[in-house]
Design a protein around this motif. Structure first.
Motif, PDB file in Angstrom:
ATOM      1  N   GLU A  61       0.871  -1.275  -0.047  1.00  0.00           N
ATOM      2  CA  GLU A  61       0.069   0.143  -0.061  1.00  0.00           C
ATOM      3  C   GLU A  61       0.781   1.148   0.012  1.00  0.00           C
ATOM      4  O   GLU A  61       0.547   2.271  -0.557  1.00  0.00           O
ATOM      5  N   PHE A  62       1.703   1.053   0.631  1.00  0.00           N
ATOM      6  CA  PHE A  62       2.774   2.562   0.760  1.00  0.00           C
ATOM      7  C   PHE A  62       3.457   2.637  -0.718  1.00  0.00           C
ATOM      8  O   PHE A  62       3.535   3.609  -1.107  1.00  0.00           O
TER       9      PHE A  62
ATOM     10  N   ARG B 112       2.191   1.881  -3.351  1.00  0.00           N
ATOM     11  CA  ARG B 112       1.076   2.516  -4.111  1.00  0.00           C
ATOM     12  C   ARG B 112       0.680   3.680  -4.008  1.00  0.00           C
ATOM     13  O   ARG B 112       0.626   4.801  -5.006  1.00  0.00           O
ATOM     14  N   THR B 113       0.692   4.354  -2.710  1.00  0.00           N
ATOM     15  CA  THR B 113       0.241   5.708  -2.371  1.00  0.00           C
ATOM     16  C   THR B 113       1.327   6.559  -1.910  1.00  0.00           C
ATOM     17  O   THR B 113       1.223   7.797  -2.121  1.00  0.00           O
TER      18      THR B 113
ATOM     19  N   ARG C 187       2.375   6.969   1.034  1.00  0.00           N
ATOM     20  CA  ARG C 187       1.967   7.432   2.455  1.00  0.00           C
ATOM     21  C   ARG C 187       1.500   6.566   3.145  1.00  0.00           C
ATOM     22  O   ARG C 187       0.787   5.505   2.798  1.00  0.00           O
TER      23      ARG C 187
ATOM     24  N   GLU D 232       5.627  10.029   4.379  1.00  0.00           N
ATOM     25  CA  GLU D 232       5.082  10.357   3.049  1.00  0.00           C
ATOM     26  C   GLU D 232       6.345  10.488   1.791  1.00  0.00           C
ATOM     27  O   GLU D 232       7.525  11.334   2.309  1.00  0.00           O
TER      28      GLU D 232
END
Length: 451
Positions: free
Chosen positions: A154-155, A157-158, A160, A169
């Motif tokens: 997830e990190f 991908r985003t 953050r 971030e």
């Protein structure tokens, strides 16, 4: 000697030790809780504990490598600190405290504990002292945490991750880690150590990150509301409440994310002939102050930026504890005389004074720190930075020297946690804070002093 035979021999050796140890533990268990003991009962408790700890230490002096090999399948299983002590409690009953003993102690204030963590300090100190077991344990602690591996997709991908007390971030090739313990001036506790290690792991595991940046976020604490603060060090409130753990805080912090800042994260995919860790340069930006553990962090960074009104301090000697690996690292930065002034006497170093140049690379107006960070990220993004920092760190902090320091630290810090002066000081600190809060509420200004 084959591995099964060696394992059987060390288990049998422990059975021989465990019999007299059980007698000492039985004598201790027959006494009232620590806070209800008379002077004579406290003396009897000390005698029983000394007997038991002498037996444990002698056993480990003779069998530390065999114990470690038994627990780690001949050093094939990379157990982290908490996993290692849990495995030892099961395989060698009485060598270290059980989960039940530790759970009971966690429910008590520091002054009400028996001090079972000292036995963990004896165990881990002997393991770290070993030239065979110690390096393997240090290497195991450089592996990414399961939490970080779970959050990584997830990190990626985003860009953050919000971890509780830390946010991460990614922006323009830099991972910006922001400590956001806004109500406690970023004072560290067990949870923040877990969040910080997860954040460091994510930054090191992300191939799009070239540089890491650490800074404190804006505070809701009355005295610093709306202002950024780097860190107030160890959370003394948590320490008094008995919520600061030797394994999950004091040792995991040093061997986990602090070591990863220096040595990087273990990379099992790398070819055997290449370095086995992924490393990246790190920048720290200090607003307001870096106290205690906050100051310790700065010794590890490749570039430190401080606001012109900021200061650093290491009041651990006044608090009664050992300031992590600061005693190991500070002398090489400021020299022996200044190191003793800072550690033993609590001297503050202000960003604008001459000696600060030995600890701080750049002093900036508080409003210009963002620009200073951006410039430094650009300078440290070059391809030759990582191999050169790798060699600098290898020359400045040889792993074997660090291991020997941590072997002694494991026991000394455990003893400090349960010393009468620390318990008394933390208790008085809590009383003073309570009075200050009452006064602040009464006059409406809500002011308080940093930890």
């Amino acid at each position: 000697m084959t591995a099964p035979t060696a394992h059987a021999d060390v288990v049998q050796a422990w059975h021989t030790t465990a019999e007299p140890l059980a007698l000492a533990e039985k004598q201790l268990a027959a006494l009232p809780e620590p806070e209800r003991r008379t002077a004579a009962q406290r003396e009897a408790a000390d005698t029983a504990k000394d007997t038991a700890r002498t037996l444990r230490a002698r056993f480990l002096d003779a069998h530390a490598d065999a114990v470690y090999d038994h627990l780690t399948e001949q050093r094939q299983a990379p157990l982290r600190l908490a996993e290692l002590v849990a495995a030892a409690a099961l395989a060698f009953p009485g060598l270290v405290p059980t989960d039940a003993q530790l759970d009971h102690e966690r429910s008590l204030p520091q002054s009400g504990k028996e001090g079972h963590e000292i036995d963990q300090g004896i165990f881990l100190g002997r393991i770290l002292r070993s030239p065979l077991a110690g390096p393997h344990l240090l290497d195991s602690m450089l592996r990414p945490t399961p939490r970080a591996l779970e959050l990584l997709p997830e990190f990626l991908r985003t860009g953050r991750a919000e971890l509780g007390s830390v946010t991460v971030e990614r922006s323009a090739g830099a991972a910006h880690l922001t400590m956001c313990g806004h109500d406690r001036l970023n004072a560290e506790d067990n949870q923040q150590v877990d969040d910080m290690e997860t954040a460091v792991d994510l930054a090191l595991l992300d191939p799009d990150v070239r540089v890491g940046v650490l800074r404190g976020g804006e505070m809701s604490h009355p005295r610093y509301r709306g202002k950024r603060v780097f860190s107030a060090g160890i959370n003394l409130k948590s320490l008094h409440a008995g919520d600061i753990s030797l394994v999950d805080f004091l040792l995991r912090r040093e061997l986990g994310y602090l070591s990863k800042l220096v040595r990087g994260i273990r990379d099992d995919q790398a070819p055997a002939w290449q370095p086995g860790t992924v490393q990246k340069p790190w920048i720290a930006a200090v607003d307001a102050f870096a106290i205690g553990g906050g100051a310790q962090l700065l010794f590890l960074f490749d570039h430190v930026i401080a606001a012109s009104d900021a200061y650093l301090s290491l009041p651990a000697a006044q608090e009664g504890i050992v300031p992590g690996a600061a005693n190991f690292r500070l002398t090489r930065s400021v020299g022996p005389r200044a190191a003793r002034q800072i550690i033993l006497q609590g001297r503050r170093i202000w960003a604008k004074e001459p000696d600060a140049r030995l600890l701080i690379d750049e002093v900036a107006d508080p409003h210009d720190i963002d620009a200073a960070i951006e410039r430094t990220v650009h300078r440290l993004s070059g391809p030759a930075v990582v191999p050169n920092r790798r060699m600098l760190n290898h020359a400045e902090e040889a792993p074997e020297e660090f291991r020997r320091y941590m072997a002694e630290f494991a026991l000394q810090q455990a003893l400090r946690l349960y010393s009468e002066d620390v318990i008394g000081k933390v208790g008085r600190f809590q009383e003073a804070r309570a009075r200050a809060t009452e006064n602040a509420n009464a006059d409406g200004n809500g002011r308080d002093s940093p930890q």
